[in-house]
Scaffold this motif. Sequence first.
Motif, PDB file in Angstrom:
ATOM      1  N   GLY A   1       8.764 -15.333  -7.947  1.00  0.00           N
ATOM      2  CA  GLY A   1       9.741 -15.354  -9.027  1.00  0.00           C
ATOM      3  C   GLY A   1      10.412 -14.003  -9.147  1.00  0.00           C
ATOM      4  O   GLY A   1      10.367 -13.189  -8.223  1.00  0.00           O
ATOM      5  N   ARG A   2      11.016 -13.771 -10.301  1.00  0.00           N
ATOM      6  CA  ARG A   2      11.689 -12.503 -10.567  1.00  0.00           C
ATOM      7  C   ARG A   2      11.308 -12.005 -11.958  1.00  0.00           C
ATOM      8  O   ARG A   2      11.153 -12.799 -12.877  1.00  0.00           O
ATOM      9  CB  ARG A   2      13.200 -12.657 -10.487  1.00  0.00           C
ATOM     10  N   VAL A   3      11.178 -10.673 -12.078  1.00  0.00           N
ATOM     11  CA  VAL A   3      10.897 -10.088 -13.378  1.00  0.00           C
ATOM     12  C   VAL A   3      12.081 -10.378 -14.291  1.00  0.00           C
ATOM     13  O   VAL A   3      13.220 -10.051 -13.970  1.00  0.00           O
ATOM     14  CB  VAL A   3      10.643  -8.569 -13.275  1.00  0.00           C
ATOM     15  N   TRP A   4      11.822 -11.026 -15.418  1.00  0.00           N
ATOM     16  CA  TRP A   4      12.856 -11.394 -16.388  1.00  0.00           C
ATOM     17  C   TRP A   4      12.987 -10.306 -17.446  1.00  0.00           C
ATOM     18  O   TRP A   4      14.073  -9.967 -17.875  1.00  0.00           O
ATOM     19  CB  TRP A   4      12.493 -12.737 -17.003  1.00  0.00           C
TER      20      TRP A   4
ATOM     21  N   GLU B   1       7.952   3.306 -10.565  1.00  0.00           N
ATOM     22  CA  GLU B   1       9.159   3.567  -9.767  1.00  0.00           C
ATOM     23  C   GLU B   1       9.846   2.275  -9.319  1.00  0.00           C
ATOM     24  O   GLU B   1      11.058   2.237  -9.151  1.00  0.00           O
ATOM     25  CB  GLU B   1       8.813   4.418  -8.532  1.00  0.00           C
ATOM     26  N   GLU B   2       9.071   1.214  -9.094  1.00  0.00           N
ATOM     27  CA  GLU B   2       9.614  -0.055  -8.591  1.00  0.00           C
ATOM     28  C   GLU B   2      10.078  -1.018  -9.683  1.00  0.00           C
ATOM     29  O   GLU B   2      10.952  -1.838  -9.446  1.00  0.00           O
ATOM     30  CB  GLU B   2       8.543  -0.816  -7.798  1.00  0.00           C
ATOM     31  N   ILE B   3       9.468  -0.956 -10.854  1.00  0.00           N
ATOM     32  CA  ILE B   3       9.681  -1.989 -11.864  1.00  0.00           C
ATOM     33  C   ILE B   3      11.137  -2.014 -12.333  1.00  0.00           C
ATOM     34  O   ILE B   3      11.742  -0.980 -12.568  1.00  0.00           O
ATOM     35  CB  ILE B   3       8.703  -1.806 -13.062  1.00  0.00           C
ATOM     36  N   ARG B   4      11.694  -3.226 -12.402  1.00  0.00           N
ATOM     37  CA  ARG B   4      13.058  -3.417 -12.902  1.00  0.00           C
ATOM     38  C   ARG B   4      13.266  -4.896 -13.166  1.00  0.00           C
ATOM     39  O   ARG B   4      12.598  -5.745 -12.572  1.00  0.00           O
ATOM     40  CB  ARG B   4      14.095  -2.902 -11.909  1.00  0.00           C
ATOM     41  N   ILE B   5      14.190  -5.197 -14.051  1.00  0.00           N
ATOM     42  CA  ILE B   5      14.565  -6.581 -14.290  1.00  0.00           C
ATOM     43  C   ILE B   5      15.207  -7.121 -13.015  1.00  0.00           C
ATOM     44  O   ILE B   5      16.017  -6.444 -12.377  1.00  0.00           O
ATOM     45  CB  ILE B   5      15.510  -6.682 -15.502  1.00  0.00           C
ATOM     46  N   GLY B   6      14.817  -8.323 -12.623  1.00  0.00           N
ATOM     47  CA  GLY B   6      15.329  -8.943 -11.403  1.00  0.00           C
ATOM     48  C   GLY B   6      14.497  -8.670 -10.164  1.00  0.00           C
ATOM     49  O   GLY B   6      14.760  -9.243  -9.105  1.00  0.00           O
ATOM     50  N   LEU B   7      13.460  -7.822 -10.267  1.00  0.00           N
ATOM     51  CA  LEU B   7      12.619  -7.510  -9.112  1.00  0.00           C
ATOM     52  C   LEU B   7      11.934  -8.771  -8.606  1.00  0.00           C
ATOM     53  O   LEU B   7      11.284  -9.485  -9.371  1.00  0.00           O
ATOM     54  CB  LEU B   7      11.550  -6.485  -9.503  1.00  0.00           C
ATOM     55  N   PRO B   8      12.054  -9.097  -7.306  1.00  0.00           N
ATOM     56  CA  PRO B   8      11.317 -10.238  -6.748  1.00  0.00           C
ATOM     57  C   PRO B   8       9.815  -9.923  -6.750  1.00  0.00           C
ATOM     58  O   PRO B   8       9.396  -8.849  -6.313  1.00  0.00           O
ATOM     59  CB  PRO B   8      11.839 -10.358  -5.311  1.00  0.00           C
ATOM     60  N   VAL B   9       9.016 -10.847  -7.289  1.00  0.00           N
ATOM     61  CA  VAL B   9       7.574 -10.651  -7.380  1.00  0.00           C
ATOM     62  C   VAL B   9       6.829 -11.872  -6.854  1.00  0.00           C
ATOM     63  O   VAL B   9       7.409 -12.950  -6.709  1.00  0.00           O
ATOM     64  CB  VAL B   9       7.133 -10.344  -8.831  1.00  0.00           C
ATOM     65  N   ARG B  10       5.545 -11.667  -6.584  1.00  0.00           N
ATOM     66  CA  ARG B  10       4.712 -12.722  -6.003  1.00  0.00           C
ATOM     67  C   ARG B  10       3.344 -12.716  -6.688  1.00  0.00           C
ATOM     68  O   ARG B  10       2.785 -11.671  -6.989  1.00  0.00           O
ATOM     69  CB  ARG B  10       4.561 -12.470  -4.510  1.00  0.00           C
TER      70      ARG B  10
END
Length: 152
Positions: free
Chosen positions: A60-63, A107-116
């Motif tokens: 999914g993606r971080v909302w 450093e990586e976290i952001r809205i829209g980031l693809p996650v698993r």
Amino acid sequence: MTGRLIDESLFEIREYADGGPPRLVGARCSGCGTVVFPRQDSCPRCPDGTMAERVLPVSGRVWSWTRQAFAPKPPYRLPSEGHRPYHVGYVDLDEVLVEALLAVSREEIRIGLPVRLTTVPAYREEGGTEVVTFAFRAERDGERDGERDGER
């Protein structure tokens, strides 16, 4: 995975050839199609349908997200090494938003980031058994190309 799951009712329990984590299981309403997580017996939107088990996608993606900088109140259990700040947020799995721990660096976290989906240690019981919970980590390049069981 060694130890035990924090709550088996949240997961589809079976072995996967790729060694991936257990899948999350929600429920889908037969009347209006609403999907919920965790599972529940009645639809939050309509009185007409029955709720049936629905295995959720692993990607999914971080909302939205925030940083949990202080230890939550009980029943939260502190890790043996003490509290360390962590990220929590909502992950958009297309048909449902799932609130989850985000095992992603600052450093990586952001809205829209693809996650698993993954599992991470939650705490260790007095007898030494490690208890794991679900989380989402940053997706690696090419992971969506090798989806299993019809995942998106």
